[in-house]
Design a protein around this motif. Structure first.
Motif, PDB file in Angstrom:
ATOM      1  N   ALA A  94      41.855  40.071  10.780  1.00  0.00           N
ATOM      2  CA  ALA A  94      41.774  41.407  10.200  1.00  0.00           C
ATOM      3  C   ALA A  94      42.145  42.441  11.259  1.00  0.00           C
ATOM      4  N   ARG A  96      42.355  46.386  12.584  1.00  0.00           N
ATOM      5  CA  ARG A  96      41.632  47.641  12.378  1.00  0.00           C
ATOM      6  C   ARG A  96      42.082  48.682  13.402  1.00  0.00           C
ATOM      7  N   TRP A 102      41.003  49.700   7.879  1.00  0.00           N
ATOM      8  CA  TRP A 102      41.604  48.369   7.732  1.00  0.00           C
ATOM      9  C   TRP A 102      43.122  48.498   7.640  1.00  0.00           C
ATOM     10  N   TYR A 105      46.344  42.116   7.774  1.00  0.00           N
ATOM     11  CA  TYR A 105      45.994  40.851   8.412  1.00  0.00           C
ATOM     12  C   TYR A 105      47.168  40.328   9.218  1.00  0.00           C
ATOM     13  N   ARG A 135      41.252  35.960   6.077  1.00  0.00           N
ATOM     14  CA  ARG A 135      41.933  35.987   4.789  1.00  0.00           C
ATOM     15  C   ARG A 135      43.286  35.310   4.950  1.00  0.00           C
ATOM     16  N   GLU A 165      37.941  32.396   1.947  1.00  0.00           N
ATOM     17  CA  GLU A 165      38.432  33.082   0.742  1.00  0.00           C
ATOM     18  C   GLU A 165      39.857  32.676   0.353  1.00  0.00           C
ATOM     19  N   PHE A 235      29.728  49.816   3.450  1.00  0.00           N
ATOM     20  CA  PHE A 235      30.803  49.605   2.475  1.00  0.00           C
ATOM     21  C   PHE A 235      30.282  49.456   1.054  1.00  0.00           C
ATOM     22  N   SER A 239      31.450  49.699  -3.215  1.00  0.00           N
ATOM     23  CA  SER A 239      31.519  48.415  -3.904  1.00  0.00           C
ATOM     24  C   SER A 239      31.208  48.595  -5.385  1.00  0.00           C
ATOM     25  N   TYR A 328      34.372  43.266  -4.753  1.00  0.00           N
ATOM     26  CA  TYR A 328      35.005  44.207  -3.824  1.00  0.00           C
ATOM     27  C   TYR A 328      35.748  45.259  -4.627  1.00  0.00           C
ATOM     28  N   GLN A 332      40.642  45.609  -1.892  1.00  0.00           N
ATOM     29  CA  GLN A 332      40.184  44.420  -1.168  1.00  0.00           C
ATOM     30  C   GLN A 332      40.320  43.164  -2.017  1.00  0.00           C
ATOM     31  N   HIS A 335      43.504  41.230  -1.712  1.00  0.00           N
ATOM     32  CA  HIS A 335      43.726  40.388  -0.532  1.00  0.00           C
ATOM     33  C   HIS A 335      43.116  39.005  -0.679  1.00  0.00           C
TER      34      HIS A 335
END
Length: 340
Positions: A94, A96, A102, A105, A135, A165, A235, A239, A328, A332, A335
């Protein structure tokens, strides 16, 4: 000389057919550094110590949790401990910005090896027990990413390869390159999409599951209030499951689960965790406790044995697919190879 105290031994579970054997309940450390609002560093370290002393043997982190802070925190918590008593799982990839935004990736082979080099330095260790992309990088074939980690396994810097994931097809492609110890994926009473195809595929391939979000980011903890105020760095403020009518609906499910828990002299959190534990010997729940009292409550779930009648009551209280809102926000979710 190690100053490790006498450790308790919790029930053990193997991570797949090729992975390590770890405690049946393990500790996810993300919230100690990021994404759930401010955390108390001293209490975080005390919680890690309490987990290790209780027999927890797997600590899960990501190099992007607090932009390296979480790895440094774990290093501090492990001072004076025997490194071989602990398995450390690290996610990478990830990207940042300095302000925490974000950026996507990066799982290219060169990035894999660079990320590992920095993680080893922050953790002050010579190896990572399980290394995994956070991810699927849509720009990089999974075969290339896994192949790069496999080279690090060969060199002794990594002991096992994990994934996070990803969907069933990606699992198959990855496992064809190198044995995969475990898939880290959200799995709880209100996040059960893994059951349709991904979990059966993992079992077919001999891949274990480290289940995160077993309390659905605190929603199933039994401690969440409808009017709880969240900091700007939490976060959950964005959500879907924690928004408006979705939250009201989801807390009704928690109240139904609370009634089941009360009859069994357990807490809501313990019933929710025990349900994940009951899903199979190949599943290891990760709990995100940030304080010692929450850790103690979570560990109590291992003393809860669910009968068929209990499982039926839990299913009636929180049926599959009954939660309101995605796990999410839309950006998100896009992804997640696991949700395609």
């Amino acid at each position: 000389m190690s100053t490790t105290p006498h450790l308790t031994r919790l029930p053990q579970r193997a991570l797949g057919t090729t992975g390590p054997t770890v405690s049946a309940l393990s500790l996810g450390c993300m919230g100690m550094s990021d994404l759930y609002g401010p955390a108390d560093e001293a209490e975080s370290i005390a919680t890690i110590h309490a987990a290790l002393d209780a027999g927890v043997t797997l600590l899960d982190t990501g190099d992007f949790y607090g932009m390296g802070h979480n790895e440094l925190l774990i290093h501090e918590a492990l001072r004076g401990r025997d490194r071989e008593d602990v398995r450390i799982s690290v996610k990478f990839g990830a990207q940042r910005s300095p302000d925490g935004q974000w950026l996507g990736y990066d799982a290219r082979p060169a990035a894999v090896k660079t990320s590992l080099a920095y993680a080893l330095r922050r953790l002050r260790t010579d190896h990572i027990d399980i290394y995994r992309p956070a991810r699927l990088d849509p720009a990089v074939p999974i075969e290339e990413t896994v192949g790069a980690i496999a080279e690090l396994v060969q060199a002794g810097y990594v002991r096992h390869i994990g994934l996070s994931e990803v969907g069933a097809d990606t699992l198959r492609r990855a496992a064809a390159v190198h044995p995969i110890s475990d898939l880290q994926i959200e799995y709880s009473l209100i996040s059960r999409s893994v059951e349709t195809e991904i979990l059966p595929t993992a079992r077919e391939l001999g891949i274990g599951v480290t289940a995160y979000g077993v309390l659905s980011r605190g929603l199933l903890s039994g401690h969440w209030q409808n009017d709880r105020e969240l900091s700007g760095t939490d976060f959950r403020g964005h959500s879907p499951r924690f928004q408006g009518d979705n939250l009201t609906h989801n807390l009704r499910l928690v109240d139904a689960l609370r009634a089941v828990a009360a009859e069994r002299k357990a807490t809501v959190a313990q019933i929710a965790i025990a349900w994940v534990v009951s899903r199979g010997e190949d599943i290891v729940p990760l709990v995100g406790a940030r304080r010692r009292e929450r850790l103690a409550e979570a560990l109590g779930a291992l003393d809860v044995t669910l009968t068929e009648a209990d499982l039926a009551a839990i299913e009636a209280a929180v049926p599959a697919g009954s939660a309101a809102g995605d796990r999410y926000a839309a950006a998100q979710m896009a992804h997640l190879d696991s949700e395609r």
